[in-house]
Every structure is written in structure tokens, then in C-alpha cells.
Design an enzyme around this catalytic site. Structure first.
Site, PDB file in Angstrom:
ATOM      1  CG  PHE A  23      86.714 -36.035 -64.882  1.00 58.22           C
ATOM      2  CD1 PHE A  23      87.422 -36.639 -65.915  1.00 58.22           C
ATOM      3  CD2 PHE A  23      86.257 -34.752 -65.083  1.00 58.22           C
ATOM      4  CE1 PHE A  23      87.660 -35.981 -67.107  1.00 58.22           C
ATOM      5  CE2 PHE A  23      86.478 -34.091 -66.272  1.00 58.22           C
ATOM      6  CZ  PHE A  23      87.179 -34.697 -67.284  1.00 58.22           C
ATOM      7  CG  HIS A  24      81.890 -33.623 -65.459  1.00 56.75           C
ATOM      8  ND1 HIS A  24      82.874 -33.935 -66.381  1.00 56.75           N
ATOM      9  CD2 HIS A  24      81.825 -32.275 -65.430  1.00 56.75           C
ATOM     10  CE1 HIS A  24      83.353 -32.822 -66.911  1.00 56.75           C
ATOM     11  NE2 HIS A  24      82.746 -31.806 -66.356  1.00 56.75           N
TER      12      HIS A  24
END
Ligand code: HAS
Ligand code: CU
Length: 550
Positions: free
Chosen positions: A372-373
Site C-alpha cells: 500500500f505504500h
């Protein structure tokens, strides 16, 4: 009342404040959790700082930037005024809600009671935060619903005057974003208002599986609430910068329709390891998850072809000659295309996450953090950063304070993000846990974790420095940027004066109806399974331990 331009400036300026604070929290918790690095915060503070990092960045930075961007696109493309009272009410509720929700996190840290707001951005019960956390969130949701009403009010008035006209592409993207938000937020509203506010005020005992299911009913479409505005920018702005046409506007609208249809009925892919949910329902959500990925794959094809065409028109030849011919020195272009590539990295990792079997390997590991980064922290945030280099001169009539900083900043962000996320993906495959202050496990942790987490920290520091460059630049621009002619959005986004003829894609009402049917199919049985078994309400837990409620 506030004008559209004022609303855009307030939303975007507030989003930068949230990004700056959330980013500082990110640095503090990253260094502190890295074996061998200095402990900048202690353990209770780590969970509060991690909560702040997730809430301020994943939920609020994105939401406020999207509010400003949505008003910019709608007012530019449709050329109709907003009802300013609705805009003002939405802004006031959303900002007050954010400040109220932030109190337990920031206030808790400042008064030495970090556990007041240490429930992480997913706030799974029975973890318990100060009531302000949940009440603030509820106000933000209500503010967002009023904002959506303001946008649809403009759209309906425009549509009455332009019967048979195709919805302009940027507007289509904004409507898709808000439809996804309106599909998703009822789940969160029920969880927060029906369960979590009474739990935090009166000690109501809640059913954890029901609330996790309500959260993830909202949580996965949340990612497309973030992503669709970024994709809208790639579709509507990139061709403008390249002075070319989008390869296929129809494929773009098809991608938006897929996001409208399949963003919500997939949330169980965050609950594959949750007991109490049948494997058949999880399998259904897996299939629908792979369906919604088609929207991203269509985007990949459309954008690459648009770039290839533009590069070829600039004299690029052969299979890859077009790449070098693209305007990589323009931070609006480089930021968006690097963001697009990061979606590729994060997205393919998402396909692993969505596999029922493989998820058992990566769930709750740093693999998911790497995923998710690259998606929220890369595809979405870097696109919003790139857009800022375009929006600020239009909004403030000032050129970017330092073009030199602006030119290198997207590359620094990309390099840092790649180092961070690749290291975290690999560490996750070796089982390194996420959301854990001390993962040394008393010296029993696999030795491979430490070097990987340390490399991840280096990458995180690189893109944090890039963030500092960005925040400095956008802060200085309205103050010292050279005065430039104040363009308006219409000249940037409007395709000539007329609108094209509508096609089946523009029949938005049909897509919303089908989406609702899919949601009912995907969620009625799992919810029936949970409720028919009888709920098992638990005692709520503060990080110090069980809170003795009556
Ligand atoms: Fe995800 C967990 C599955 C996309 C965000 N995701 C998360 C969490 C967040 C998040 C925040 O199935 C953590 C939640 C938590 O805290 O627990 N995700 C997916 C799938 C996709 C996906 C299948 N996620 C996103 C996006 C996000 C996001 C987008 C934010 C914006 N995700 C999951 C799952 C989990 C999960 C499980 C739970 C894991 C667990 O166990 O907890 C798909 O939508 C991805 C589709 C996209 C692609 C990429 C297409 C390629 C493109 C371009 C390629 C570039 C090229 C290079 C070709 C398949 C777009 C071009 C070169 C040039 C030179 C131009
Ligand atoms: Cu998801």
C-alpha cells in the site's frame, strides 16, 4: 459563502498540513520500529504515531486533496456554479471532524496518554480510542455526503441543460469517485455510529467480526476512492501536457464503469484469515477482486499507448525509442508517470494479496505495507503531488517557488519508494510482521529481517526528504512564487466548447443499479451467516488492558 476557488485553496492547503504531520509520524514510527535504529518514540507512542500516520495520510490527506480536485474539475468542465452554502457546510464539517478525530491522537501524545488514540487507521474493535476519535470520523463522513450532494447538484443542473451530451471525462472520473464513496461509506457509518461511538461512550460490547466486515465493506472501495481521482488525472491531464489525445476515451470510461461496479463487493479479501466467514464467500470476493483489477489493466494499456503515441510524435522510433522523447523534466509529467509505474508495482502485489492461498503467506506482514505504500503512497500521493505543480500556479497566480526542487522531487520520491517497498515486500515474504514496534522477538527473529528492514528505512528516509522538498515548495509558492497570469481550469481541461454525444457508458444510473445488485449478492450471505449464528459481543480493550465497563 465561500467561492469554488476559495474552497479549492482551503481543501488543498489543509491536505498539505495533514500530509506534513502524517509524514512526520511516518518517519518517527519507521525509524523507531527498525532494528538497530534509534528509538524516537516508545512503544505506546509508536501505536499512536502509527495511528496518526494512517489516519492523517491514508484517510484525510487524500480526502481533502480529492475534495479540492473534484471542485476544480467539475467547475472547469461543466462551467456551472456550485451551491456555495453546501460547499461551505461540507468544508466546515469535514475540517471540524478531522480536528476532533485528531485530538485523541495528537492530544494523547502531547499530554502523555498516547493510548487515547492508538487504534490504528483501521480502528478494529475491541481496541478502544477516546470517543472524539469516532465522533470526529462520523462528522467527516457526514461532511463528505454533503459534498457529494453539492457535486451531484451541479451535475444534474448541467445534464438538464445538455440532454444527450456525453459526460466530460474528468467529470466522469469525479462522479465515479463519489459513487464509489457513497456505495462504501454506509458500512463505515453503521459501524461507527451504531457500534463504536456507543462502545467508547458507554462501554457497549460489540461483535468484532461484524465490525471488521463492516469496516472492510468500506475499506477496499476506499482504495478506489483514492485511485480513481489519480487515474482521472492521468486520463484528463497527461494528454494535455503532451498535447495529444488520450488513446481511447471509451476504454477510459469502461475502466471507470468497472470501478463503479466492482469496487465494493470485494472487501472480504482483507478478511481471508478471519474465522467465521465461509470460504465460498471469500472465493466469490476473490473473483470479484480480479474483476475490479481489469479497470487498472485497461488504464495500463490506455496510458502506455497514449505515452507511446506522444513519444512517437516527438520522433521516438523503434519499440522503446518513444520513452526518451517524453518530457521527463516536467514535474507534472514525471510525477504522474512515475506514479503510474508505482501502481504497476503495487498492483501486481495486490494480485498476490487477492489470492486466497498466497494471502496466507503475506497477510499482516510487511509485504502488505510495501503494497500500500506503492499504491496509496506512490500512485495516489505522487499523482496529487504532481498535480499540485499544475494547480498552484492556476489557483494562486504564482509560479512554483523552486522549479529546480520540483524537477528532482518526484524522482527522489520514486527512488525512495521503490527501495522502501521492495525491501518491505521481501521482508514480508520472510514473515516480518507489520504494526509491530519490536519484532526482534527476543532474538528469535530470522536474521534476514534486520538488513531488509534497515534498507526499507533508508528508502523511507529518502522519500521523506522528498516530501520535505515538496511541502517547502508548496508553502513558499503562494508567498514568493513569481506572479503569472492566472489561468482558469476550463482552458486546461475543456475540450473546445461543445460536448460529444452520449454513449451507453454515460448511462450512470444503470451502472449504479448493477453495482447495488453485486453488493447485495456479495454481502447478504456473509452478513446473514454472521448474524444468524448470533453475535458474540466482547469487552472493549484499551491498550492498558480490559476497560472494566459495566
Ligand atoms: Fe490493495 C491491502 C488487493 C490495489 C491499498 N491495499 C491493501 C491495504 C491498502 C491497499 C491501504 O486482496 C492495506 C489495508 C490494511 O491496512 O490492512 N489491492 C489489491 C488488488 C488491487 C489493489 C487486487 N490497494 C490497491 C490500490 C490501493 C490499495 C490501488 C490504494 C490506492 N490489497 C489487496 C488485498 C489486500 C490489500 C487482498 C489485503 C492484504 C491483507 O492480507 O491484509 C488491484 O486493484 C491492483 C490492480 C492493478 C494492477 C497493476 C496494473 C498496471 C499498471 C501500470 C503498469 C506500469 C507499466 C510500466 C506497464 C494489476 C496500472 C509502464 C512504463 C512506462 C515507461 C510508462
Ligand atoms: Cu482491498
Amino acid at each position: 459563502m465561500i467561492s469554488e476557488r476559495t474552497f479549492i485553496k482551503i481543501s488543498i492547503a489543509f491536505s498539505y498540513i495533514l500530509l506534513a504531520i502524517g509524514g512526520l509520524f511516518g518517519l518517527l514510527q519507521l525509524v523507531s520500529r527498525t532494528p538497530g535504529a534509534p528509538k524516537l518514540v516508545d512503544e505506546p507512542q509508536y501505536y499512536a504515531v502509527l495511528t496518526g500516520h494512517g489516519v492523517f495520510i491514508a484517510i484525510l490527506w487524500t480526502a481533502f486533496f480529492i475534495l479540492g480536485l473534484a471542485v476544480f474539475v467539475i467547475s472547469s468542465e461543466l462551467g456551472k456554479p456550485f451551491r456555495r452554502s453546501l460547499l461551505a457546510l461540507a468544508a466546515v464539517l469535514a475540517i471540524i471532524g478531522s480536528v476532533v478525530a485528531a485530538y485523541p491522537i495528537v492530544g494523547g501524545l502531547l499530554i502523555g496518554q498516547p493510548t487515547m488514540g492508538a487504534v490504528l487507521y483501521t480502528f478494529y474493535p475491541p481496541l478502544l480510542a477516546h470517543p472524539a476519535f469516532y465522533i470526529g470520523l462520523a462528522l467527516v463522513i457526514i461532511g463528505s455526503w454533503i459534498f457529494a450532494a453539492a457535486v451531484f447538484d451541479v451535475f444534474i443542473r448541467w445534464r438538464k441543460e445538455n440532454k444527450g451530451a456525453a459526460i466530460p471525462l474528468g467529470t466522469f472520473g469525479v462522479l465515479a469517485t463519489l459513487i464509489i464513496w457513497l456505495e462504501a461509506t454506509p458500512g463505515l457509518a453503521i459501524e461507527v455510529i451504531y457500534d463504536l461511538i456507543p462502545m467508547s461512550l458507554f462501554g457497549k460490547r460489540v461483535d468484532v467480526l461484524l465490525d471488521r466486515t463492516l469496516f472492510w465493506y468500506f475499506g477496499h472501495p476506499l482504495v478506489y476512492f483514492w485511485l480513481v481521482p489519480a487515474i482521472t488525472a492521468w486520463y484528463a491531464v497527461l494528454p494535455r501536457i503532451l498535447n495529444t489525445e488520450l488513446y481511447s476515451p471509451k476504454a477510459a470510461k469502461l475502466a471507470f464503469v468497472i470501478f463503479i461496479l466492482a469496487s465494493t463487493p470485494v472487501g472480504l479479501h482483507h478478511q481471508f484469515v478471519d474465522p467465521g466467514l465461509s470460504i465460498s464467500f471469500k472465493m466469490l470476493h476473490t473473483v470479484l477482486t480480479y474483476a475490479v483489477a481489469l479497470g487498472s489493466f485497461l488504464t495500463a494499456f490506455n496510458i502506455v499507448m497514449t505515452l507511446a503515441n506522444a513519444g512517437a510524435l516527438r520522433g521516438g522510433d523503434g519499440l522503446f525509442g518513444w520513452i526518451a522523447k517524453l518530457p521527463w523534466r516536467d514535474p507534472v509529467f514525471s510525477g504522474m508517470v512515475l506514479a503510474f509505474i508505482l501502481l504497476g508495482v503495487g498492483g501486481f502485489g495486490g494480485m498476490v494479496n487477492a489470492s486466497l492461498n498466497l494471502n496466507n503467506v503475506v497477510h499482516n506482514t510487511t509485504w502488505v505495507v510495501g503494497h500500500f505504500h506503492t499504491t496509496v503512497g506512490g500512485a495516489v500521493t505522487l499523482t496529487f503531488i504532481a498535480l499540485s505543480y499544475l494547480l498552484l500556479p492556476v489557483m494562486f497566480g504564482r509560479s512554483i517557488a523552486s522549479m529546480g526542487m520540483a524537477r528532482i522531487q518526484p524522482y527522489l520520491w520514486f527512488i525512495g519508494m521503490m527501495i522502501f517497498s521492495i525491501a518491505y515486500h521481501i521482508a514480508g515474504i520472510y514473515g516480518a510482521p507489520r504494526r509491530t514496534y519490536d519484532s526482534s522477538y527476543g532474538g528469535l527473529a530470522p536474521s534476514i529481517w534486520d538488513p531488509l528492514l534497515f534498507i526499507g528505512m533508508i528508502g523511507g528516509i529518502v522519500f521523506w526528504i522528498s516530501g520535505v522538498l515538496f511541502i517547502s515548495n508548496v508553502t513558499l509558492t503562494p508567498l514568493i512564487g513569481k506572479r503569472v497570469a492566472q489561468l482558469d481550469g476550463a482552458s486546461l481541461l475543456r475540450n473546445g466548447n461543445g460536448y460529444e454525444k452520449a454513449t451507453i457508458y454515460d448511462r450512470i444510473g444503470i451502472w449504479v443499479l448493477i453495482a447495488i445488485v453485486l453488493i447485495v449478492i456479495a454481502y447478504s450471505l456473509p452478513l446473514f451467516e454472521i448474524l444468524s449464528r448470533g453475535l458474540s459481543p466482547v469487552l472493549c480493550i484499551t491498550p492498558e488492558g480490559l476497560k472494566p465497563f459495566g
